[in-house]
Enzyme design. Structure first.
Site, mmCIF file in Angstrom:
data_model
loop_
_atom_site.group_PDB
_atom_site.id
_atom_site.type_symbol
_atom_site.label_atom_id
_atom_site.label_comp_id
_atom_site.label_asym_id
_atom_site.label_seq_id
_atom_site.Cartn_x
_atom_site.Cartn_y
_atom_site.Cartn_z
ATOM 1 N N ASP A 196 0.778 -1.243 0.000
ATOM 2 C CA ASP A 196 0.000 0.000 0.000
ATOM 3 C C ASP A 196 0.812 1.297 0.000
ATOM 4 O O ASP A 196 0.288 2.364 -0.295
ATOM 5 C CB ASP A 196 -1.011 0.010 1.164
ATOM 6 C CG ASP A 196 -0.366 -0.218 2.534
ATOM 7 O OD1 ASP A 196 0.784 0.215 2.746
ATOM 8 O OD2 ASP A 196 -1.024 -0.836 3.401
ATOM 9 N N HIS A 212 6.624 -7.779 -1.324
ATOM 10 C CA HIS A 212 5.619 -8.204 -2.307
ATOM 11 C C HIS A 212 5.306 -7.122 -3.337
ATOM 12 O O HIS A 212 4.256 -7.148 -3.964
ATOM 13 C CB HIS A 212 4.341 -8.655 -1.578
ATOM 14 C CG HIS A 212 4.543 -9.896 -0.758
ATOM 15 N ND1 HIS A 212 3.771 -10.221 0.320
ATOM 16 C CD2 HIS A 212 5.467 -10.891 -0.872
ATOM 17 C CE1 HIS A 212 4.200 -11.378 0.843
ATOM 18 N NE2 HIS A 212 5.225 -11.791 0.143
HETATM 19 P P1 NAD Z 1 -3.016 -11.312 6.573
HETATM 20 O O1 NAD Z 1 -4.154 -10.609 5.914
HETATM 21 O O2 NAD Z 1 -2.748 -12.711 6.252
HETATM 22 O O3 NAD Z 1 -3.177 -11.229 8.161
HETATM 23 C C1 NAD Z 1 -3.463 -10.021 8.795
HETATM 24 C C2 NAD Z 1 -3.084 -10.117 10.270
HETATM 25 O O4 NAD Z 1 -3.260 -8.825 10.851
HETATM 26 C C3 NAD Z 1 -3.944 -11.100 11.088
HETATM 27 O O5 NAD Z 1 -3.101 -11.929 11.853
HETATM 28 C C4 NAD Z 1 -4.781 -10.170 11.989
HETATM 29 O O6 NAD Z 1 -5.038 -10.739 13.273
HETATM 30 C C5 NAD Z 1 -3.867 -8.960 12.120
HETATM 31 N N1 NAD Z 1 -4.547 -7.705 12.426
HETATM 32 C C6 NAD Z 1 -5.784 -7.290 12.060
HETATM 33 N N2 NAD Z 1 -6.041 -6.051 12.522
HETATM 34 C C7 NAD Z 1 -4.929 -5.649 13.195
HETATM 35 C C8 NAD Z 1 -4.562 -4.454 13.870
HETATM 36 N N3 NAD Z 1 -5.402 -3.410 13.968
HETATM 37 N N4 NAD Z 1 -3.327 -4.382 14.451
HETATM 38 C C9 NAD Z 1 -2.458 -5.444 14.360
HETATM 39 N N5 NAD Z 1 -2.757 -6.585 13.720
HETATM 40 C C10 NAD Z 1 -3.966 -6.703 13.133
HETATM 41 O O7 NAD Z 1 -1.805 -10.341 6.334
HETATM 42 P P2 NAD Z 1 -0.356 -10.653 5.932
HETATM 43 O O8 NAD Z 1 0.247 -11.607 6.881
HETATM 44 O O9 NAD Z 1 0.273 -9.359 5.676
HETATM 45 O O10 NAD Z 1 -0.642 -11.434 4.539
HETATM 46 C C11 NAD Z 1 -0.174 -11.304 3.566
HETATM 47 C C12 NAD Z 1 -0.514 -10.864 2.222
HETATM 48 O O11 NAD Z 1 -1.547 -9.925 2.114
HETATM 49 C C13 NAD Z 1 0.716 -10.153 1.805
HETATM 50 O O12 NAD Z 1 1.216 -10.854 0.727
HETATM 51 C C14 NAD Z 1 0.301 -8.747 1.388
HETATM 52 O O13 NAD Z 1 0.936 -8.458 0.167
HETATM 53 C C15 NAD Z 1 -1.171 -8.860 1.209
HETATM 54 N N6 NAD Z 1 -2.006 -7.710 1.552
HETATM 55 C C16 NAD Z 1 -1.524 -6.437 1.651
HETATM 56 C C17 NAD Z 1 -2.364 -5.388 2.002
HETATM 57 C C18 NAD Z 1 -1.805 -3.992 2.123
HETATM 58 O O14 NAD Z 1 -0.843 -3.650 1.448
HETATM 59 N N7 NAD Z 1 -2.360 -3.154 2.996
HETATM 60 C C19 NAD Z 1 -3.706 -5.636 2.267
HETATM 61 C C20 NAD Z 1 -4.187 -6.947 2.161
HETATM 62 C C21 NAD Z 1 -3.316 -7.964 1.815
#
Ligand code: NAD
Ligand code: ZN
Length: 260
Positions: free
Chosen positions: A119, A134
């Site tokens: 992001d 990524h």
């Molecule tokens: P994931 O979606 O697999 O897991 C998200 C984690 O964040 C969970 O364990 C959840 O409990 C935790 N979480 C939720 N709200 C929270 C908060 N307020 N504070 C702290 N923790 C919180 O995420 P990941 O492990 O990053 O998975 C990976 C893939 O998702 C990556 O490859 C990434 O590229 C992609 N992704 C990126 C974005 C982004 O850039 N914002 C968004 C969605 C997915």
């Protein structure tokens, strides 16, 4: 008390002690601390995570959208989904957690950030040393000639199917999709940050996406201290020296006060 007992008993540590322990580790290892972040750090900015409650994938199937096969089959649909996500991200502001990490880099407390996020919110908060494992949703790459373009934060392509200015080939988001390898250069930069670190702040990641998750796992095996910040438990929880069971902003608000 031996190290192993600390590992075994941390679940019983009261919340205040977890903050105490975490801030002590951070202060004692100033300049040897890094952050490893996932989509959870951006959840409070209004960007849905992939997994967990309210995760993106509850509405969309990843295998239909974030794979090279899907893009070959239906590039229009994949672009439509990416543009929807880009518009959502464009409206988002860095959270307090992003901002504290940027401030800590400036003050020499952390060395840098390895993020799985695409992001761009870490850079927007002012962080300089950011390894995007990524890729970035704000970069595109030509599927014909390989040329990369930096769109810049918030600039969503207007066309249904954006094309390369050099060769007219179809552009794709420069992010790592399922079934794709990680860019070698980014992987090496991530490894070198992990090598330099003694303490790793593991923030908002499910620890399920490999090979990214192998970085904190290996660090823990080498005896480095993981501080996990996540309201849920993950496969990394049992490997962590300290678990802060809270949302990222709440945790960094307290830690910032204690580390200053
Ligand atoms: P994931 O979606 O697999 O897991 C998200 C984690 O964040 C969970 O364990 C959840 O409990 C935790 N979480 C939720 N709200 C929270 C908060 N307020 N504070 C702290 N923790 C919180 O995420 P990941 O492990 O990053 O998975 C990976 C893939 O998702 C990556 O490859 C990434 O590229 C992609 N992704 C990126 C974005 C982004 O850039 N914002 C968004 C969605 C997915
Ligand atoms: Zn091209």
């Amino acid at each position: 008390m031996g190290e192993s007992e600390v590992y075994e008993d941390f679940h019983d540590i009261p919340e205040n002690d977890a903050y105490e322990e975490a801030s002590k580790l951070i202060k004692n290892h100033k300049g040897k601390v890094i952050a490893f972040t996932g989509s959870g750090i951006s959840a409070e900015a209004g960007i849905p995570t992939f997994r967990g409650k309210d995760g993106l994938w509850n509405k969309y199937k990843p295998e239909e959208l974030a794979t090279p096969e899907a893009f070959r089959r239906d590039p229009r649909k994949v672009w439509e989904w990416y543009k929807w996500r880009m518009k959502k991200i464009a409206k988002a502001e860095p959270t307090l957690a992003h901002k504290v990490l940027a401030k800590w880099e400036e003050r020499g407390i952390i060395l840098g950030i390895v993020t799985q996020n695409v992001d761009g919110l870490h850079q927007r908060a002012g962080s300089k040393e950011v390894v995007e494992l990524h890729g970035s949703i704000w970069r595109v790459r030509c599927t014909r000639c390989g040329k990369e373009y930096n769109l810049g934060f918030g600039n969503v392509p207007e066309e249904d199917l954006p094309k390369c200015k050099e060769c007219g080939g179809l552009l794709r988001p420069a992010v790592v999709w399922f079934h794709e390898p990680l860019p070698a250069r980014n992987w090496m930069m991530a490894e070198s940050l992990f090598n330099e670190a003694e303490v790793i702040l593991v923030v908002g990641t499910s620890g399920l996406v490999y090979p990214a998750a192998s970085l904190p796992v290996n660090a823990a095996v080498q005896g480095k201290a993981l501080i996990e910040i996540n309201p849920e438990d993950t496969p990394l929880t049992s490997l962590s020296r300290v678990k802060i069971k809270a949302k990222a902003s709440e945790a960094f608000k307290k830690l910032e006060e204690m580390v200053s």
